[in-house]
Motif scaffolding. Structure first.
Motif, PDB file in Angstrom:
ATOM      1  N   HIS A  25       0.840  -1.199   0.000  1.00  0.00           N
ATOM      2  CA  HIS A  25       0.000   0.000   0.000  1.00  0.00           C
ATOM      3  C   HIS A  25       0.877   1.253   0.000  1.00  0.00           C
ATOM      4  O   HIS A  25       0.581   2.235  -0.704  1.00  0.00           O
ATOM      5  CB  HIS A  25      -0.919   0.016   1.226  1.00  0.00           C
ATOM      6  CG  HIS A  25      -2.197  -0.739   1.047  1.00  0.00           C
ATOM      7  ND1 HIS A  25      -3.171  -0.356   0.143  1.00  0.00           N
ATOM      8  CD2 HIS A  25      -2.682  -1.856   1.666  1.00  0.00           C
ATOM      9  CE1 HIS A  25      -4.195  -1.189   0.221  1.00  0.00           C
ATOM     10  NE2 HIS A  25      -3.923  -2.116   1.117  1.00  0.00           N
ATOM     11  N   ARG A  26       1.946   1.219   0.789  1.00  0.00           N
ATOM     12  CA  ARG A  26       2.834   2.382   0.856  1.00  0.00           C
ATOM     13  C   ARG A  26       3.477   2.634  -0.507  1.00  0.00           C
ATOM     14  O   ARG A  26       3.553   3.785  -0.974  1.00  0.00           O
ATOM     15  CB  ARG A  26       3.908   2.159   1.919  1.00  0.00           C
ATOM     16  CG  ARG A  26       4.861   3.346   2.066  1.00  0.00           C
ATOM     17  CD  ARG A  26       5.897   3.136   3.168  1.00  0.00           C
ATOM     18  NE  ARG A  26       5.291   3.206   4.484  1.00  0.00           N
ATOM     19  CZ  ARG A  26       5.083   2.159   5.277  1.00  0.00           C
ATOM     20  NH1 ARG A  26       5.442   0.946   4.880  1.00  0.00           N
ATOM     21  NH2 ARG A  26       4.532   2.303   6.457  1.00  0.00           N
ATOM     22  N   ARG A  43       2.310   1.857  -3.408  1.00  0.00           N
ATOM     23  CA  ARG A  43       1.297   2.303  -4.374  1.00  0.00           C
ATOM     24  C   ARG A  43       0.714   3.665  -4.022  1.00  0.00           C
ATOM     25  O   ARG A  43      -0.081   4.224  -4.791  1.00  0.00           O
ATOM     26  CB  ARG A  43       0.151   1.288  -4.454  1.00  0.00           C
ATOM     27  CG  ARG A  43       0.534  -0.068  -5.007  1.00  0.00           C
ATOM     28  CD  ARG A  43      -0.713  -0.867  -5.375  1.00  0.00           C
ATOM     29  NE  ARG A  43      -1.536  -1.153  -4.201  1.00  0.00           N
ATOM     30  CZ  ARG A  43      -1.521  -2.305  -3.537  1.00  0.00           C
ATOM     31  NH1 ARG A  43      -0.684  -3.273  -3.916  1.00  0.00           N
ATOM     32  NH2 ARG A  43      -2.297  -2.501  -2.498  1.00  0.00           N
ATOM     33  N   THR A  57      -1.311   4.171  -1.512  1.00  0.00           N
ATOM     34  CA  THR A  57      -2.685   3.977  -1.041  1.00  0.00           C
ATOM     35  C   THR A  57      -2.753   3.695   0.459  1.00  0.00           C
ATOM     36  O   THR A  57      -3.816   3.359   0.972  1.00  0.00           O
ATOM     37  CB  THR A  57      -3.350   2.801  -1.797  1.00  0.00           C
ATOM     38  OG1 THR A  57      -2.539   1.610  -1.621  1.00  0.00           O
ATOM     39  CG2 THR A  57      -3.474   3.101  -3.280  1.00  0.00           C
ATOM     40  N   HIS A  94      -2.540   5.682   3.107  1.00  0.00           N
ATOM     41  CA  HIS A  94      -3.402   6.587   3.878  1.00  0.00           C
ATOM     42  C   HIS A  94      -4.875   6.206   3.710  1.00  0.00           C
ATOM     43  O   HIS A  94      -5.624   6.138   4.696  1.00  0.00           O
ATOM     44  CB  HIS A  94      -3.175   8.033   3.442  1.00  0.00           C
ATOM     45  CG  HIS A  94      -4.046   9.021   4.162  1.00  0.00           C
ATOM     46  ND1 HIS A  94      -3.828   9.393   5.466  1.00  0.00           N
ATOM     47  CD2 HIS A  94      -5.163   9.693   3.745  1.00  0.00           C
ATOM     48  CE1 HIS A  94      -4.757  10.255   5.835  1.00  0.00           C
ATOM     49  NE2 HIS A  94      -5.577  10.452   4.813  1.00  0.00           N
ATOM     50  N   ALA A  95      -5.279   5.953   2.480  1.00  0.00           N
ATOM     51  CA  ALA A  95      -6.679   5.574   2.227  1.00  0.00           C
ATOM     52  C   ALA A  95      -7.010   4.255   2.906  1.00  0.00           C
ATOM     53  O   ALA A  95      -8.107   4.085   3.472  1.00  0.00           O
ATOM     54  CB  ALA A  95      -6.933   5.474   0.724  1.00  0.00           C
ATOM     55  N   PHE A  96      -6.059   3.311   2.877  1.00  0.00           N
ATOM     56  CA  PHE A  96      -6.293   2.036   3.553  1.00  0.00           C
ATOM     57  C   PHE A  96      -6.499   2.258   5.038  1.00  0.00           C
ATOM     58  O   PHE A  96      -7.434   1.706   5.641  1.00  0.00           O
ATOM     59  CB  PHE A  96      -5.112   1.084   3.331  1.00  0.00           C
ATOM     60  CG  PHE A  96      -5.155  -0.119   4.252  1.00  0.00           C
ATOM     61  CD1 PHE A  96      -5.942  -1.214   3.942  1.00  0.00           C
ATOM     62  CD2 PHE A  96      -4.438  -0.119   5.449  1.00  0.00           C
ATOM     63  CE1 PHE A  96      -6.014  -2.307   4.802  1.00  0.00           C
ATOM     64  CE2 PHE A  96      -4.505  -1.207   6.315  1.00  0.00           C
ATOM     65  CZ  PHE A  96      -5.297  -2.297   5.989  1.00  0.00           C
ATOM     66  N   ARG A 109      -9.887   3.647   6.080  1.00  0.00           N
ATOM     67  CA  ARG A 109     -10.918   2.597   6.047  1.00  0.00           C
ATOM     68  C   ARG A 109     -10.728   1.614   7.200  1.00  0.00           C
ATOM     69  O   ARG A 109     -11.692   1.251   7.898  1.00  0.00           O
ATOM     70  CB  ARG A 109     -10.841   1.878   4.691  1.00  0.00           C
ATOM     71  CG  ARG A 109     -11.755   0.678   4.536  1.00  0.00           C
ATOM     72  CD  ARG A 109     -11.816   0.234   3.079  1.00  0.00           C
ATOM     73  NE  ARG A 109     -10.531  -0.122   2.513  1.00  0.00           N
ATOM     74  CZ  ARG A 109     -10.019  -1.359   2.523  1.00  0.00           C
ATOM     75  NH1 ARG A 109     -10.684  -2.351   3.102  1.00  0.00           N
ATOM     76  NH2 ARG A 109      -8.858  -1.610   1.950  1.00  0.00           N
TER      77      ARG A 109
END
Length: 367
Positions: free
Chosen positions: A300-301, A303, A305, A307-309, A312
Motif C-alpha cells: 500500500h505504501r 502504491r 494507497t 493513507h486511504a487504507f 478505512r
C-alpha cells in the motif's frame, strides 16, 4: 517486585520458558537516540507466533539479546518517552509500537514527523518497516486513552485479520464458497470472521473442545466443529483453508478431507505450532502460502494507497472494538497483570494452549 532495568527473555527451545534478567547498560544517550519506558503491552497467541517464526522471518533479530539460546519475544504496547536527544520527540510523549518485554528500550530515531518516528537501529532491518515505526499518540486522531488496553490487544491482530480478508476478497477467495478457519477461538481468527460477515461465503470454525462453547457464543461463524470432526466436515463445495493453528498434522487432515476441492491454504499464524512450516511431501493439494500483513501494508505504501487504507481500516477497527467490548455482551474481558513475573505466567499458559480465549491479557510494567 519492581521491573526497573529488567527484561523478560524467552528460551528458543521452549517458548513458554522465560528468564528475567538485567538490561545491559546502554550508557549516555547519543545524538538522535530516544529512551522509551514501556508502560503496558498485550500478550496473545500472536506473540507465540512471533517466537515460533523467530528464526524463519527474523523476529528474534529485532531485539538482540547477545545470546543464542534466549530471545526477546516482541509485543505491542504503549510507552512514554523517558529521555530524548532527537529533535521533535519530547520527553513525556506517549507512543504506540513494537517492543520487547522490557523496562526500557533505546531506539535511534529517524523519519521523525508529527505523527511518529522509526527506529533506525541496524538490527531492525530484519523485518518490514511497519514493525519499526512508533506512533505519537498526541497526533493520532483515533487515539483514546480509555481504549489503550483494547488497542494493545487488537490493533496488531485486527490489522492481520483485516488485511488477510482484503487479500482473499481481492483474489475472489480463490474460487472458494466456504472458508474453514483453524484455531477459531483466537482473536485474529474471529476478527477475520467478523470482517467476512457481509461476504457471500460460508465461514466454518475449527476449535478444540475446551474452547468450543466460547467460539459458538461469538456468533460470527456459520458452523463450529471440533478438531476431531475434520474427517466428517462437508466436502461438497470449493473450500479455502485459513490456518491460524499452524499444526502440520491438522493441515494434512484438512487437505486430505477436501482434496481437489481445496483451492488455497492461507497460513496466517501458529497458535499450535512451534516452528515455521517445512515442505511436507505427504500433503495433498495446494501448498500452504504464508500471509504476511506487513507485506500488504508495504505494498500500500509503495502504491501510495496506505493513507486511504488506514482511513478505512481505522473506521472499521473502531466498529470492531465496540463489538468486542460491548458491555451488554462482550466477546472478551480484559485482565491486567502486574509486572514481568506475571507476564512469564501468561506466556507459559499461551505456549501450552492453556489460556482462556475469553480473556485479553494486558501486562503493566511494575515500577
Amino acid at each position: 517486585m519492581t521491573d526497573a532495568d529488567q527484561r523478560l527473555m524467552t528460551r528458543k527451545a521452549d517458548l513458554g520458558d522465560t528468564l528475567k534478567a538485567p538490561i545491559p547498560d546502554h550508557g549516555p544517550l547519543a545524538e538522535g537516540e530516544v529512551l522509551l519506558a514501556l508502560d503496558r503491552f498485550s500478550l496473545t497467541t500472536n506473540n507465540i507466533t512471533y517466537a515460533a517464526y523467530g528464526d524463519a522471518i527474523g523476529y528474534w533479530k529485532v531485539f538482540p539479546t547477545g545470546r543464542d539460546d534466549y530471545g526477546l519475544m516482541p509485543v505491542w504496547g504503549f510507552a512514554d518517552v523517558a529521555a530524548s536527544r532527537a529533535e521533535g520527540i519530547e520527553v513525556g510523549a506517549r507512543v504506540f509500537g513494537y517492543f520487547p518485554m522490557t523496562d526500557t528500550l533505546l531506539v535511534q530515531a529517524e523519519k521523525v514527523s508529527r505523527g511518529g518516528f522509526a527506529d533506525a537501529s541496524p538490527w531492525r532491518k530484519a523485518v518490514p518497516d511497519i514493525y519499526n515505526r512508533y506512533v505519537l499518540c498526541a497526533a493520532d486522531r483515533h487515539y483514546d486513552p480509555a481504549l489503550e488496553n483494547s488497542e494493545a490487544i487488537f490493533r496488531p491482530l485486527f490489522v492481520t485479520s483485516y488485511t488477510a480478508v482484503d487479500f482473499l476478497r481481492n483474489a475472489g477467495f480463490f474460487g472458494a464458497k466456504r472458508i474453514v478457519v483453524s484455531s477459531a477461538s483466537s482473536k485474529t481468527a474471529y476478527g477475520a470472521a467478523w470482517c467476512l460477515e457481509q461476504d457471500d461465503i460460508e465461514v466454518v470454525a475449527l476449535t478444540g473442545e475446551r474452547n468450543r462453547a466460547f467460539v459458538e457464543s461469538l456468533g460470527c461463524y456459520d458452523a463450529v466443529h471440533g478438531y476431531d470432526a475434520v474427517e466428517s466436515l462437508p466436502a461438497d463445495v470449493p473450500t479455502l483453508y485459513l490456518d491460524l493453528a499452524g499444526d502440520p498434522g491438522l493441515r494434512r487432515r484438512v487437505h486430505a478431507r477436501f482434496g481437489d476441492l481445496l483451492t488455497y491454504d492461507c497460513l496466517v499464524g501458529s497458535t499450535q505450532g512451534d516452528a515455521f512450516p517445512q515442505p511436507d511431501p505427504e500433503l495433498v493439494g495446494p501448498r500452504p502460502v504464508f500471509f504476511f500483513a506487513a507485506t500488504c501494508l508495504d505494498q500500500h505504501r509503495e502504491r501510495g494507497t496506505l493513507h486511504a487504507f488506514y482511513e478505512r481500516f481505522l473506521a472499521d477497527q473502531k466498529t470492531f472494538f465496540s463489538r468486542v467490548i460491548d458491555p451488554a455482551s462482550p466477546w472478551i474481558r480484559i485482565v491486567e497483570h502486574q509486572g514481568l513475573d506475571a507476564a512469564a505466567d501468561v506466556v507459559r499458559a499461551l505456549a501450552d494452549g492453556a489460556s482462556d480465549p475469553a480473556e485479553g491479557a494486558v501486562v503493566r510494567i511494575a515500577r
